[in-house]
Scaffold this motif. Structure first.
Motif, PDB file in Angstrom:
ATOM      1  N   UNK A 154     -46.620  25.555   8.079  1.00 20.76           N
ATOM      2  CA  UNK A 154     -45.259  26.018   7.846  1.00 20.76           C
ATOM      3  C   UNK A 154     -44.916  27.098   8.863  1.00 20.76           C
ATOM      4  N   UNK A 155     -43.674  27.091   9.333  1.00 23.46           N
ATOM      5  CA  UNK A 155     -43.283  28.016  10.393  1.00 23.46           C
ATOM      6  C   UNK A 155     -41.887  28.585  10.172  1.00 23.46           C
ATOM      7  N   UNK A 156     -41.705  29.803  10.663  1.00 22.41           N
ATOM      8  CA  UNK A 156     -40.389  30.331  10.986  1.00 22.41           C
ATOM      9  C   UNK A 156     -40.417  30.594  12.482  1.00 22.41           C
ATOM     10  N   UNK A 157     -39.536  29.923  13.208  1.00 21.59           N
ATOM     11  CA  UNK A 157     -39.485  30.011  14.662  1.00 21.59           C
ATOM     12  C   UNK A 157     -38.207  30.750  15.055  1.00 21.59           C
ATOM     13  N   UNK A 158     -38.342  31.838  15.803  1.00 18.66           N
ATOM     14  CA  UNK A 158     -37.202  32.642  16.236  1.00 18.66           C
ATOM     15  C   UNK A 158     -37.092  32.585  17.754  1.00 18.66           C
ATOM     16  N   UNK A 177     -42.566  18.947   2.793  1.00 17.30           N
ATOM     17  CA  UNK A 177     -41.874  18.840   1.513  1.00 17.30           C
ATOM     18  C   UNK A 177     -42.861  19.036   0.375  1.00 17.30           C
ATOM     19  N   UNK A 178     -42.535  19.985  -0.490  1.00 20.44           N
ATOM     20  CA  UNK A 178     -43.383  20.231  -1.666  1.00 20.44           C
ATOM     21  C   UNK A 178     -42.470  20.528  -2.843  1.00 20.44           C
ATOM     22  N   UNK A 179     -42.312  19.576  -3.737  1.00 15.70           N
ATOM     23  CA  UNK A 179     -41.467  19.806  -4.893  1.00 15.70           C
ATOM     24  C   UNK A 179     -40.010  19.936  -4.489  1.00 15.70           C
ATOM     25  N   UNK A 238     -34.173  22.839   1.456  1.00 17.72           N
ATOM     26  CA  UNK A 238     -32.737  22.928   1.720  1.00 17.72           C
ATOM     27  C   UNK A 238     -31.998  23.682   0.628  1.00 17.72           C
ATOM     28  N   UNK A 239     -32.583  23.745  -0.564  1.00 15.82           N
ATOM     29  CA  UNK A 239     -31.929  24.437  -1.665  1.00 15.82           C
ATOM     30  C   UNK A 239     -31.997  25.952  -1.527  1.00 15.82           C
ATOM     31  N   UNK A 240     -32.890  26.480  -0.669  1.00 17.36           N
ATOM     32  CA  UNK A 240     -33.097  27.926  -0.658  1.00 17.36           C
ATOM     33  C   UNK A 240     -33.465  28.499   0.710  1.00 17.36           C
ATOM     34  N   UNK A 241     -33.389  27.704   1.780  1.00 15.17           N
ATOM     35  CA  UNK A 241     -33.917  28.197   3.048  1.00 15.17           C
ATOM     36  C   UNK A 241     -33.145  29.389   3.590  1.00 15.17           C
ATOM     37  N   UNK A 242     -31.865  29.543   3.217  1.00 14.69           N
ATOM     38  CA  UNK A 242     -31.078  30.668   3.707  1.00 14.69           C
ATOM     39  C   UNK A 242     -31.354  31.969   2.966  1.00 14.69           C
ATOM     40  N   UNK A 243     -32.054  31.895   1.835  1.00 14.96           N
ATOM     41  CA  UNK A 243     -32.278  33.104   1.036  1.00 14.96           C
ATOM     42  C   UNK A 243     -32.910  34.243   1.844  1.00 14.96           C
ATOM     43  N   UNK A 265     -25.608  26.070  10.333  1.00 14.52           N
ATOM     44  CA  UNK A 265     -26.951  25.520  10.156  1.00 14.52           C
ATOM     45  C   UNK A 265     -26.934  24.000  10.240  1.00 14.52           C
ATOM     46  N   UNK A 266     -28.100  23.445  10.452  1.00 15.51           N
ATOM     47  CA  UNK A 266     -28.287  21.992  10.479  1.00 15.51           C
ATOM     48  C   UNK A 266     -29.708  21.690  10.017  1.00 15.51           C
ATOM     49  N   UNK A 267     -29.955  20.429   9.663  1.00 16.61           N
ATOM     50  CA  UNK A 267     -31.253  20.059   9.096  1.00 16.61           C
ATOM     51  C   UNK A 267     -31.754  18.742   9.677  1.00 16.61           C
ATOM     52  N   UNK A 268     -33.083  18.599   9.626  1.00 18.27           N
ATOM     53  CA  UNK A 268     -33.729  17.345  10.016  1.00 18.27           C
ATOM     54  C   UNK A 268     -34.894  17.117   9.069  1.00 18.27           C
ATOM     55  N   UNK A 269     -34.904  15.971   8.403  1.00 17.45           N
ATOM     56  CA  UNK A 269     -35.961  15.608   7.462  1.00 17.45           C
ATOM     57  C   UNK A 269     -36.571  14.290   7.890  1.00 17.45           C
ATOM     58  N   UNK A 270     -37.913  14.249   7.986  1.00 24.99           N
ATOM     59  CA  UNK A 270     -38.585  13.023   8.406  1.00 24.99           C
ATOM     60  C   UNK A 270     -40.069  13.110   8.092  1.00 24.99           C
ATOM     61  N   UNK A 271     -40.627  12.016   7.590  1.00 22.75           N
ATOM     62  CA  UNK A 271     -42.074  11.872   7.421  1.00 22.75           C
ATOM     63  C   UNK A 271     -42.697  13.045   6.666  1.00 22.75           C
ATOM     64  N   UNK A 272     -42.063  13.427   5.568  1.00 20.55           N
ATOM     65  CA  UNK A 272     -42.608  14.490   4.745  1.00 20.55           C
ATOM     66  C   UNK A 272     -42.427  15.887   5.292  1.00 20.55           C
ATOM     67  N   UNK A 273     -41.597  16.036   6.306  1.00 23.56           N
ATOM     68  CA  UNK A 273     -41.352  17.351   6.913  1.00 23.56           C
ATOM     69  C   UNK A 273     -39.873  17.697   6.827  1.00 23.56           C
TER      70      UNK A 273
END
Length: 242
Positions: free
Chosen positions: A28-32, A88-90, A94-99, A130-138
């Motif tokens: 898992x990463x936060x990339x700045x 992806x875990x549970x 996307x429901x909380x990434x901006x928190x 913001x924008x999102x990309x979901x693929x192969x469990x990521x």
């Protein structure tokens, strides 16, 4: 979670780095990162619909396509980019990434609100898309943060002559934007230089996420990212494929 702060301002390198981190399935990463002046378009957008190409050529503004959907954005060194990448875990991230971004900005006396499109607003103006990309469990959820961006350059670079040249492409939804820096100057009478603001933001979000340091890319990682950069993100076949 590892927090990585890029030392590169190349948009092709940093977008390649996002894809490289996305491919590291177990981590898992936060990339700045910040980029030199560039227009970053969504994966399903057409350059003709979004960009004044003559203006970008004249001002040496690179046009690069990213993995995620959404609209076109302008980057320069006054704009901080944040990217959350994880498996992806549970409940979807996307429901909380901006928190953590909201909490960090509020701790820095910037009272932002989350908009309907998972964007951030400050006193009626958009400061982060913001924008999102979901693929192969990521999952990857990334966004811009306008601190001291040249808004005149932003407006002109993103002013395409016609927005319906390519009918099948996703079209950006324009919003009124502002920078954070003049808000801080009006509110407190002073503000940080961009580099110091980025350092302060990174320090605060590290504290919030319970991480004790930021990482950088190793020489081997930079080599792999460089290969992806050369094979994909500098290629016209990728950037102008619609």
């Amino acid at each position: 979670m590892d927090i990585i702060l890029s030392h590169s301002i190349s948009p092709t390198f940093n977008l390649a780095a996002e894809e490289y981190l996305f491919s590291k399935i177990e981590d898992d990463f936060l990339f700045l990162y910040t980029n030199e002046p560039s227009v970053i378009i969504g994966s399903n957008q057409a350059v003709l619909n979004e960009v004044d190409q003559d203006f970008c050529i004249e001002h040496d503004i690179r046009i690069v396509r990213r993995l995620s959907g959404g609209g076109a954005v302008f980057h320069d060194k006054g704009n901080l980019n944040y990217s959350f990448i994880h498996g992806k875990r549970g409940e979807p991230l996307s429901a909380r990434f901006l928190d953590p971004v909201v909490e960090t900005l509020c701790a820095l006396h910037i009272p932002v609100e989350v908009g309907k499109r998972k964007d951030l607003w400050l006193e009626g103006y958009k400061i982060s898309g913001t924008a999102s990309h979901l693929s192969k469990g990521r999952e990857m959820h990334h966004g811009t943060l306008l601190y001291d961006t040249d808004l005149d350059m932003l407006l002109k670079a993103l002013s395409a002559e016609k927005r319906d040249m390519v009918a099948k492409a996703t079209v950006s939804v324009p919003s009124p934007v502002r920078n954070i820096r003049p808000y801080l100057e009006a509110k407190w009478g002073s503000s940080l230089e961009t580099e110091h603001f980025i350092q302060q933001f990174a320090s605060q979000i590290i504290l919030l996420l319970g991480v004790d340091h930021t990482d950088t890319f190793s020489d081997e990682e930079k080599r792999r990212i460089g290969e992806l950069q050369r094979d994909k993100y500098v290629q016209r076949s990728w950037n102008y494929r619609l």
